[in-house]
Design a protein around this motif. Structure first.
Motif, short mmCIF file in Angstrom:
data_model
loop_
_atom_site.label_atom_id
_atom_site.label_comp_id
_atom_site.label_asym_id
_atom_site.label_seq_id
_atom_site.Cartn_x
_atom_site.Cartn_y
_atom_site.Cartn_z
N PRO A 212 28.35 -13.42 -0.85
CA PRO A 212 27.00 -13.99 -0.83
C PRO A 212 26.27 -13.74 0.49
O PRO A 212 26.83 -13.92 1.56
CB PRO A 212 27.26 -15.49 -1.04
N TYR A 213 25.04 -13.30 0.36
CA TYR A 213 24.15 -13.12 1.51
C TYR A 213 22.83 -13.83 1.22
O TYR A 213 22.45 -14.01 0.06
CB TYR A 213 23.86 -11.64 1.76
N ILE A 214 22.13 -14.20 2.28
CA ILE A 214 20.80 -14.77 2.11
C ILE A 214 19.77 -13.64 2.14
O ILE A 214 19.78 -12.81 3.04
CB ILE A 214 20.50 -15.83 3.18
N TYR A 215 18.92 -13.65 1.14
CA TYR A 215 17.83 -12.68 1.02
C TYR A 215 16.50 -13.42 1.16
O TYR A 215 16.43 -14.64 0.95
CB TYR A 215 17.88 -11.98 -0.33
N LEU A 216 15.46 -12.67 1.47
CA LEU A 216 14.11 -13.22 1.56
C LEU A 216 13.18 -12.34 0.74
O LEU A 216 13.22 -11.10 0.84
CB LEU A 216 13.64 -13.26 3.01
N ALA A 217 12.34 -12.98 -0.07
CA ALA A 217 11.34 -12.27 -0.86
C ALA A 217 9.96 -12.81 -0.51
O ALA A 217 9.82 -13.88 0.08
CB ALA A 217 11.61 -12.44 -2.35
N ASP A 218 8.92 -12.04 -0.85
CA ASP A 218 7.56 -12.53 -0.67
C ASP A 218 7.33 -13.76 -1.54
O ASP A 218 8.12 -14.04 -2.46
CB ASP A 218 6.55 -11.44 -1.05
N ASN B 176 5.47 -14.19 -3.90
CA ASN B 176 5.34 -13.84 -5.31
C ASN B 176 6.61 -13.24 -5.90
O ASN B 176 6.63 -12.76 -7.02
CB ASN B 176 4.17 -12.87 -5.51
N GLY B 177 7.71 -13.25 -5.12
CA GLY B 177 9.00 -12.75 -5.59
C GLY B 177 9.25 -11.28 -5.30
O GLY B 177 10.34 -10.78 -5.58
N GLY B 178 8.28 -10.58 -4.71
CA GLY B 178 8.45 -9.16 -4.43
C GLY B 178 9.15 -8.89 -3.11
O GLY B 178 9.36 -9.79 -2.29
N ASN B 179 9.55 -7.65 -2.92
CA ASN B 179 10.15 -7.17 -1.67
C ASN B 179 11.37 -7.98 -1.24
O ASN B 179 11.49 -8.39 -0.08
CB ASN B 179 9.10 -7.18 -0.55
N PRO B 180 12.32 -8.22 -2.12
CA PRO B 180 13.54 -8.94 -1.69
C PRO B 180 14.38 -8.08 -0.75
O PRO B 180 14.62 -6.90 -1.02
CB PRO B 180 14.26 -9.21 -3.01
N HIS B 181 14.84 -8.68 0.34
CA HIS B 181 15.65 -7.95 1.31
C HIS B 181 16.61 -8.89 2.02
O HIS B 181 16.34 -10.09 2.17
CB HIS B 181 14.77 -7.23 2.33
N GLN B 182 17.73 -8.35 2.44
CA GLN B 182 18.78 -9.15 3.08
C GLN B 182 18.38 -9.52 4.50
O GLN B 182 17.91 -8.69 5.28
CB GLN B 182 20.09 -8.36 3.10
N ILE B 183 18.56 -10.81 4.86
CA ILE B 183 18.35 -11.25 6.23
C ILE B 183 19.65 -11.78 6.86
O ILE B 183 19.70 -11.99 8.07
CB ILE B 183 17.24 -12.30 6.34
N SER B 184 20.68 -12.00 6.07
CA SER B 184 21.99 -12.40 6.61
C SER B 184 22.61 -11.25 7.39
O SER B 184 22.35 -10.08 7.12
CB SER B 184 22.95 -12.78 5.48
N ARG B 185 23.47 -11.61 8.33
CA ARG B 185 24.28 -10.59 9.01
C ARG B 185 25.23 -9.96 8.00
O ARG B 185 25.67 -10.60 7.05
CB ARG B 185 25.09 -11.23 10.13
N GLN B 186 25.57 -8.71 8.24
CA GLN B 186 26.51 -8.03 7.36
C GLN B 186 27.91 -8.61 7.55
O GLN B 186 28.27 -9.08 8.64
CB GLN B 186 26.52 -6.53 7.67
N HIS B 187 28.70 -8.62 6.45
CA HIS B 187 30.10 -9.05 6.47
C HIS B 187 30.24 -10.56 6.72
O HIS B 187 31.29 -11.02 7.18
CB HIS B 187 30.93 -8.27 7.50
N THR B 188 29.19 -11.33 6.46
CA THR B 188 29.30 -12.78 6.49
C THR B 188 29.36 -13.28 5.06
O THR B 188 29.43 -12.50 4.11
CB THR B 188 28.11 -13.41 7.22
#
Length: 268
Positions: free
Chosen positions: A134-140, A142-154
């Motif tokens: 599991p990683y934390i993602y952030l989207a706009d 309106n739900g668009g542009n989802p991308h990972q903001i968590s550090r890798q390998h956490t």
């Protein structure tokens, strides 16, 4: 309720009599119902097209479509948040409260393990399973542009926004050997080499930021606790005397906290 099922009946209004036409399980085919896995509440959608049934023990909601002949067709069985560490094959949908007849609409484009959505003016933070982690993602917003903001390998989950939309509290299960709460800025950055802790020396979950931004309520070892968000995990105050409890949430004025409990076996 006893065997985890729903019965559909044909209703004769003139006689006031219901005749059973179907008996259908609220769980997947082949699932063996044990004592805690029982059906509970039933609700019909205002548009009359869907039926929702909750499952105790299994901790899920079964969704049925009402067909033209009155029988039910299973659409999906979706897990309820806060009871498991991950939800493979889950997706995030949106509802329009202004239009009760509108069906749920897909909101986040990532499919296959999206859950724990948290909405703010800064965007929608959520948990996404990537490679079973599991990683934390952030989207706009309106739900668009989802991308990972968590550090890798956490292994991060359960994001919770600060009231100003600048920070996220979250749960991590890899950094210190047991589930701990940390915080980061909305872009995933943090001060120092690692994020600062919110909780300390306790199995923690379900962060909820107070409306004034000063405190975070959370679950620690089954209890509801409150702590100053920037005190590095020190000084937490325990509010409950019995366990288990779950999912704390603040009143808008910050004076009250509601939470789920099942001290006696019943969820209240």
């Amino acid at each position: 309720e006893i065997d985890g099922s729903i019965s559909a009946c044909a209703y004769d209004a003139a006689r006031g009599v219901g005749t059973p036409i179907q008996h259908i399980s609220t769980l997947h085919a082949g699932f063996v119902v044990t004592d805690p896995d029982r059906a509970a509440e039933i609700r019909i959608h205002p548009n009359g097209r869907f039926v929702y049934a909750s499952n105790r023990g299994h901790v899920s909601i079964a969704v049925f479509a009402i067909q033209a002949d009155g029988t039910l067709k299973l659409v999906e069985i979706t897990p309820c948040g806060g009871k498991k560490d991950s939800y493979p094959r889950s997706a995030i949908y949106s509802l329009n409260p202004a239009d009760p007849n509108a069906p749920p609409a897909p909101f986040i484009s990532l499919i296959g393990g999206s859950y724990d959505p948290a909405w703010s003016t800064a965007g929608v933070a959520f948990t996404f399973l990537s490679g079973a982690r599991p990683y934390i993602y952030l989207a706009d917003v309106n739900g668009g542009n989802p991308h990972q903001i968590s550090r890798q390998h956490t292994a991060d989950s359960q994001p919770a926004w600060s009231p100003d939309g600048e920070r996220l509290a979250f749960r991590n299960t890899t950094d210190v050997g047991y589930p701990t709460l940390f915080w980061m800025y909305k872009d995933g950055k943090f001060e120092g080499a690692v994020p600062d802790a919110v909780s300390r020396d306790i199995n923690a979950a379900s962060p909820a930021w107070s409306p004034d931004g000063k405190y975070i309520a959370f679950i620690g070892e089954g209890h509801v606790l409150v702590i100053e968000w920037d005190n590095l995990g020190y000084g937490a105050v325990t509010l409950t005397t019995k366990i288990p409890n779950a999912d704390p949430a603040w009143s808008p004025d910050g004076q009250w906290i509601v939470f789920e409990s099942w001290w006696t076996g019943n969820h209240d």
